[in-house]
Motif scaffolding. Structure first.
Motif, PDB file in Angstrom:
ATOM      1  N   MET A 155      -3.791 -13.903 -13.614  1.00  0.00           N
ATOM      2  CA  MET A 155      -4.935 -14.685 -13.169  1.00  0.00           C
ATOM      3  C   MET A 155      -5.370 -15.718 -14.186  1.00  0.00           C
ATOM      4  O   MET A 155      -6.319 -16.463 -13.951  1.00  0.00           O
ATOM      5  CB  MET A 155      -6.108 -13.754 -12.855  1.00  0.00           C
ATOM      6  N   THR A 156      -4.705 -15.728 -15.328  1.00  0.00           N
ATOM      7  CA  THR A 156      -5.058 -16.702 -16.358  1.00  0.00           C
ATOM      8  C   THR A 156      -4.174 -17.942 -16.308  1.00  0.00           C
ATOM      9  O   THR A 156      -4.369 -18.855 -17.105  1.00  0.00           O
ATOM     10  CB  THR A 156      -4.940 -16.061 -17.755  1.00  0.00           C
ATOM     11  N   THR A 157      -3.211 -17.970 -15.394  1.00  0.00           N
ATOM     12  CA  THR A 157      -2.316 -19.122 -15.285  1.00  0.00           C
ATOM     13  C   THR A 157      -2.913 -20.135 -14.320  1.00  0.00           C
ATOM     14  O   THR A 157      -2.965 -19.904 -13.114  1.00  0.00           O
ATOM     15  CB  THR A 157      -0.921 -18.690 -14.789  1.00  0.00           C
ATOM     16  N   SER A 158      -3.394 -21.265 -14.874  1.00  0.00           N
ATOM     17  CA  SER A 158      -3.996 -22.291 -14.036  1.00  0.00           C
ATOM     18  C   SER A 158      -2.911 -23.083 -13.313  1.00  0.00           C
ATOM     19  O   SER A 158      -1.731 -23.016 -13.642  1.00  0.00           O
ATOM     20  CB  SER A 158      -4.857 -23.219 -14.886  1.00  0.00           C
ATOM     21  N   GLY A 159      -3.340 -23.869 -12.345  1.00  0.00           N
ATOM     22  CA  GLY A 159      -2.400 -24.694 -11.608  1.00  0.00           C
ATOM     23  C   GLY A 159      -1.859 -23.971 -10.392  1.00  0.00           C
ATOM     24  O   GLY A 159      -2.586 -23.246  -9.692  1.00  0.00           O
ATOM     25  N   GLU A 160      -0.573 -24.122 -10.122  1.00  0.00           N
ATOM     26  CA  GLU A 160       0.041 -23.616  -8.896  1.00  0.00           C
ATOM     27  C   GLU A 160      -0.230 -22.134  -8.664  1.00  0.00           C
ATOM     28  O   GLU A 160      -0.621 -21.731  -7.570  1.00  0.00           O
ATOM     29  CB  GLU A 160       1.547 -23.875  -8.935  1.00  0.00           C
ATOM     30  N   ARG A 161      -0.028 -21.313  -9.669  1.00  0.00           N
ATOM     31  CA  ARG A 161      -0.181 -19.864  -9.460  1.00  0.00           C
ATOM     32  C   ARG A 161      -1.630 -19.501  -9.096  1.00  0.00           C
ATOM     33  O   ARG A 161      -1.874 -18.730  -8.168  1.00  0.00           O
ATOM     34  CB  ARG A 161       0.238 -19.112 -10.719  1.00  0.00           C
ATOM     35  N   SER A 162      -2.590 -20.052  -9.851  1.00  0.00           N
ATOM     36  CA  SER A 162      -3.982 -19.725  -9.544  1.00  0.00           C
ATOM     37  C   SER A 162      -4.403 -20.310  -8.197  1.00  0.00           C
ATOM     38  O   SER A 162      -5.199 -19.702  -7.472  1.00  0.00           O
ATOM     39  CB  SER A 162      -4.907 -20.225 -10.660  1.00  0.00           C
ATOM     40  N   PHE A 163      -3.876 -21.481  -7.845  1.00  0.00           N
ATOM     41  CA  PHE A 163      -4.166 -22.046  -6.528  1.00  0.00           C
ATOM     42  C   PHE A 163      -3.718 -21.083  -5.425  1.00  0.00           C
ATOM     43  O   PHE A 163      -4.442 -20.816  -4.467  1.00  0.00           O
ATOM     44  CB  PHE A 163      -3.450 -23.381  -6.341  1.00  0.00           C
ATOM     45  N   ARG A 164      -2.508 -20.567  -5.573  1.00  0.00           N
ATOM     46  CA  ARG A 164      -1.949 -19.691  -4.546  1.00  0.00           C
ATOM     47  C   ARG A 164      -2.760 -18.398  -4.433  1.00  0.00           C
ATOM     48  O   ARG A 164      -3.095 -17.961  -3.323  1.00  0.00           O
ATOM     49  CB  ARG A 164      -0.485 -19.378  -4.867  1.00  0.00           C
ATOM     50  N   ILE A 165      -3.067 -17.783  -5.576  1.00  0.00           N
ATOM     51  CA  ILE A 165      -3.815 -16.525  -5.545  1.00  0.00           C
ATOM     52  C   ILE A 165      -5.203 -16.746  -4.947  1.00  0.00           C
ATOM     53  O   ILE A 165      -5.673 -15.947  -4.122  1.00  0.00           O
ATOM     54  CB  ILE A 165      -3.906 -15.926  -6.956  1.00  0.00           C
ATOM     55  N   ALA A 166      -5.863 -17.817  -5.351  1.00  0.00           N
ATOM     56  CA  ALA A 166      -7.200 -18.090  -4.831  1.00  0.00           C
ATOM     57  C   ALA A 166      -7.165 -18.308  -3.324  1.00  0.00           C
ATOM     58  O   ALA A 166      -8.062 -17.846  -2.598  1.00  0.00           O
ATOM     59  CB  ALA A 166      -7.797 -19.308  -5.531  1.00  0.00           C
ATOM     60  N   GLN A 167      -6.141 -18.982  -2.834  1.00  0.00           N
ATOM     61  CA  GLN A 167      -6.031 -19.190  -1.392  1.00  0.00           C
ATOM     62  C   GLN A 167      -5.824 -17.869  -0.666  1.00  0.00           C
ATOM     63  O   GLN A 167      -6.361 -17.655   0.434  1.00  0.00           O
ATOM     64  CB  GLN A 167      -4.876 -20.148  -1.097  1.00  0.00           C
ATOM     65  N   GLU A 168      -5.055 -16.969  -1.266  1.00  0.00           N
ATOM     66  CA  GLU A 168      -4.862 -15.658  -0.647  1.00  0.00           C
ATOM     67  C   GLU A 168      -6.170 -14.876  -0.621  1.00  0.00           C
ATOM     68  O   GLU A 168      -6.492 -14.211   0.374  1.00  0.00           O
ATOM     69  CB  GLU A 168      -3.778 -14.888  -1.405  1.00  0.00           C
ATOM     70  N   VAL A 169      -6.928 -14.945  -1.718  1.00  0.00           N
ATOM     71  CA  VAL A 169      -8.218 -14.260  -1.747  1.00  0.00           C
ATOM     72  C   VAL A 169      -9.115 -14.776  -0.628  1.00  0.00           C
ATOM     73  O   VAL A 169      -9.733 -13.991   0.115  1.00  0.00           O
ATOM     74  CB  VAL A 169      -8.902 -14.466  -3.119  1.00  0.00           C
ATOM     75  N   ARG A 170      -9.207 -16.081  -0.496  1.00  0.00           N
ATOM     76  CA  ARG A 170     -10.085 -16.661   0.525  1.00  0.00           C
ATOM     77  C   ARG A 170      -9.627 -16.274   1.930  1.00  0.00           C
ATOM     78  O   ARG A 170     -10.457 -15.998   2.811  1.00  0.00           O
ATOM     79  CB  ARG A 170     -10.113 -18.179   0.371  1.00  0.00           C
ATOM     80  N   SER A 171      -8.326 -16.261   2.151  1.00  0.00           N
ATOM     81  CA  SER A 171      -7.808 -15.922   3.473  1.00  0.00           C
ATOM     82  C   SER A 171      -8.099 -14.463   3.814  1.00  0.00           C
ATOM     83  O   SER A 171      -8.571 -14.149   4.917  1.00  0.00           O
ATOM     84  CB  SER A 171      -6.303 -16.192   3.514  1.00  0.00           C
ATOM     85  N   HIS A 172      -7.835 -13.552   2.885  1.00  0.00           N
ATOM     86  CA  HIS A 172      -8.090 -12.135   3.148  1.00  0.00           C
ATOM     87  C   HIS A 172      -9.583 -11.867   3.310  1.00  0.00           C
ATOM     88  O   HIS A 172      -9.996 -11.093   4.180  1.00  0.00           O
ATOM     89  CB  HIS A 172      -7.521 -11.281   2.014  1.00  0.00           C
ATOM     90  N   ALA A 173     -10.419 -12.523   2.468  1.00  0.00           N
ATOM     91  CA  ALA A 173     -11.859 -12.324   2.573  1.00  0.00           C
ATOM     92  C   ALA A 173     -12.373 -12.836   3.914  1.00  0.00           C
ATOM     93  O   ALA A 173     -13.257 -12.224   4.527  1.00  0.00           O
ATOM     94  CB  ALA A 173     -12.572 -13.019   1.419  1.00  0.00           C
ATOM     95  N   ALA A 174     -11.835 -13.964   4.374  1.00  0.00           N
ATOM     96  CA  ALA A 174     -12.252 -14.523   5.660  1.00  0.00           C
ATOM     97  C   ALA A 174     -11.885 -13.596   6.817  1.00  0.00           C
ATOM     98  O   ALA A 174     -12.530 -13.623   7.874  1.00  0.00           O
ATOM     99  CB  ALA A 174     -11.620 -15.893   5.866  1.00  0.00           C
TER     100      ALA A 174
END
Length: 632
Positions: free
Chosen positions: A1-20
């Motif tokens: 979770m400390t890797t900014s850029g592509e990896r954090s973008f992908r993880i954050a999008q997954e979090v938002r999708s699952h939370a939604a």
């Protein structure tokens, strides 16, 4: 979770999708940590918004689905997942090395499925692994584009750059923005919509693709040009061509994308909604001009919006007296030393304030939107960024001028009509929304002559002059004031008053028989004076013109200043003021004698009245309110 850029973008999008979808989401960092490690901003935002909670490695718990990103990067000897019991486990593979982790089922206590992120990683997977039937592609939510009220004269093309990738073209046909790993880590995903096009040409052997960046850009309406070998992967979201063809293809598509109608400002936020604050960030100039413009706007914002200031200028008391909360951060010039080191500290402190106050909008006024400023705000997908960028820079520039591309809104406070400006901001005016001159006070807020004179200890029946030459950081104000006083004292009955800036370098109380104007704002006392001798800084100049104070301007011509001489010479050309060079004061006695004549003063005041404009602070407040609403 400390890797900014592509990896954090992908993880954050997954979090938002699952939370939604109504799922509870936990985040556990299982990779090794460095001393300077920090959670990527996109993921921080998810936690702050309550979309996910942080799970410690020592905690025990159960989950329906365990997603492990980059299994080869985990600190397996520390057994970071030992306390997690999962019904299903999916290993998301971003590189070939991710397939090399052994004894996964035993480590996790459950059968696992492997999820390559693209077809080339799928082809490279060992035959004995159980793969998911489909590639693990980014989960894209409905990202609202960041609309701009301006129309750029050139397309802004993002060019994904880095080792082994083709270099961005050197061209004047478009504004090329090199997006390497470091730059992408300074941006929120939705900020890609500030681009008109995106070019991506990775080498065919590369399998760690920037899928989230590319697909999100396309989803936001940004034209994408990609290498032909990526067509089976990205399908219809891009045009496929060579790097040499990309620019012309993207410019053509971008010209069709741009809006034809400017966005119209609104003035009021919706009633009853929770309002995140607006944070005004003031740079430290040689005076308090940056603070004054922001205060002028803040006073005209909707009163329902919470506001606060983070100022580098030593003007906290003035801000607080006007009713606003203020935080102080020492400026680079005050601290001294290496600018880059200061800027990294500034970013840390500004991020701390943004975390603490959670603003929906940060508004900066200054000449140097540094990497620290942009990095602290542009990484946050639910916080907008605006720049109040005064014009008339003259020959000045800034090493950070190109950071303007990452601002959601740039507002340029205007000058007098017909003012010539050939500075760098004039050449970039298509980036900005122009408003009339911004002033802290309106005419009705000035004290009457009698009241202002009483407070200053002056006799309202006698003539008086105000000397206001600035804070003195780059000008020998003491010597200049001394010369002026020696001339003004020759005029019988004339009362002399010297203004002291709240952040002045030294007191100016050296002369007997002279009054002193201290406090803020100075302009509230203007009616006590028959004329003034003044510098031509932005705020003082426009207050003088709009409040009809006859003036002899002595512009500050220091190379670090804006074009004060251009401003004051234009006023003289309009027969609205006089201008003198501080090195040539021979005409001062004649001008002073002329201004002792009421008819001469009325002539100048009549001409300034023809130059009056509305207060641009109200216009700026409306634009900023609209931007704030977009981030709520």
């Amino acid at each position: 979770m400390t890797t900014s850029g592509e990896r954090s973008f992908r993880i954050a999008q997954e979090v938002r999708s699952h939370a939604a979808s109504g799922r509870r989401v936990g985040l556990l960092h299982a990779a090794p940590l460095r001393p300077d490690s920090r959670i990527a901003p996109e993921i921080q935002t998810c936690v702050r918004r309550g979309l996910a909670s942080v799970v410690e490695a020592s905690e025990k718990g159960t989950t329906g689905l365990l997603l492990v990103h980059g299994p080869s990067e985990l600190d397996w000897p520390r057994k970071p997942l030992a306390g997690i019991r999962a019904e299903q486990a999916m290993l998301i593979c971003h590189q070939i090395a991710d397939y090399g982790v052994t004894r996964i089922s035993q480590r996790l206590g459950v059968g696992v499925q492997w999820a390559p992120t693209n077809p080339w990683l799928r082809d490279a997977a060992p035959r004995n692994l159980k793969l998911m039937p489909d590639d693990h592609r980014p989960m894209l939510e409905a990202l609202p584009p960041r609309s701009s009220p301006t129309r750029r004269s050139r397309a802004r093309i993002g060019w994904i750059a880095g080792e082994g990738l083709p270099q961005p073209p050197d061209t004047e046909k478009a504004e090329i923005v090199a997006l390497d790993e470091a730059q992408l880590s300074q941006l929120s995903l939705d900020r890609l919509s500030l681009l008109d096009g995106l070019a991506y040409f990775p080498a065919p052997e590369g399998v760690q693709l920037l899928d989230t960046v590319v697909l999100a850009a396309a989803h936001l309406g940004v034209a994408v040009a990609a290498a032909p070998w990526l067509k089976p992967h990205y399908k219809g979201v891009a045009v496929y061509c060579t790097p040499e063809e990309a620019l012309s293809r993207l410019i053509a598509k971008a010209s069709r994308k741009r809006p034809t109608d400017p966005v119209q400002p609104v003035s009021h936020p919706p009633a009853g909604s929770r309002q995140r604050p607006v944070m005004f960030v003031a740079s430290n100039g040689v005076g308090v001009g940056h603070v004054s413009r922001l205060l002028a706007i803040a006073r005209r914002m909707d009163p329902r919006l919470p506001l606060l200031f983070a100022t580098q200028a030593q003007a906290v008391s003035a801000i607080e007296r006007l009713g606003f909360l203020a935080e102080y951060m020492p400026s680079a010039s005050y601290v001294g030393g290496d600018f880059e080191l200061w800027d990294s500290w500034f970013r840390h402190d500004l991020e701390t304030l943004v975390d603490a106050y959670d603003p929906a909008l940060v508004v900066y006024d200054g000449n140097n939107p540094s990497h620290g400023l942009v990095g602290a705000v542009a990484t946050r997908r639910d916080c907008r960024l605006a720049w109040i960028r005064r014009g008339l820079w003259g020959p000045l520039s800034s090493p950070f001028i190109d950071n303007s591309r990452w601002f959601d809104l740039i507002i340029e406070p205007g000058e007098l009509k017909g003012q010539h400006d050939d500075g760098i901001t004039a050449r970039r005016r298509d980036e900005a929304v122009l408003v009339p001159p911004i002033r802290l006070l309106d005419e009705g807020e000035l004290l009457t002559r009698e009241e202002a004179a009483r407070r200053l200890g002056l006799d309202p029946s006698r003539p008086s002059v105000l000397i206001q030459l600035g804070a003195g950081y780059n000008r020998d104000v003491v010597a200049l004031v001394d010369n002026l006083i020696s001339v003004l004292r020759r005029v019988e009955q004339l009362q002399i008053c010297v203004a002291e800036w709240i952040n002045g370098t030294q007191p100016l109380n050296y002369w007997q028989g002279v009054s002193y104007l201290r406090g803020y704002p100075l302009s509230q006392y203007f009616k006590a004076f028959d004329f003034s001798v003044s510098a031509a800084g932005y705020n003082t100049f426009h207050e003088i013109v709009n409040f009809d104070l006859p003036t002899i301007f002595i512009p500050n011509r220091h190379p670090s200043m804006d074009d004060q001489a251009g401003r004051s010479s234009h006023a003289q050309a309009q027969q609205a003021a006089f201008e003198l060079d501080e090195s040539e004061l021979g005409d001062l006695p004649d001008l002073v004698n002329l201004l002792m004549d009421g008819k001469a003063r009325e002539f100048l005041a009549g001409n300034t009245r023809s130059l009056h404009q509305s207060n641009g602070g109200a216009d700026a407040a409306r634009w900023l309110t609209q931007l704030h609403m977009a981030a709520q």
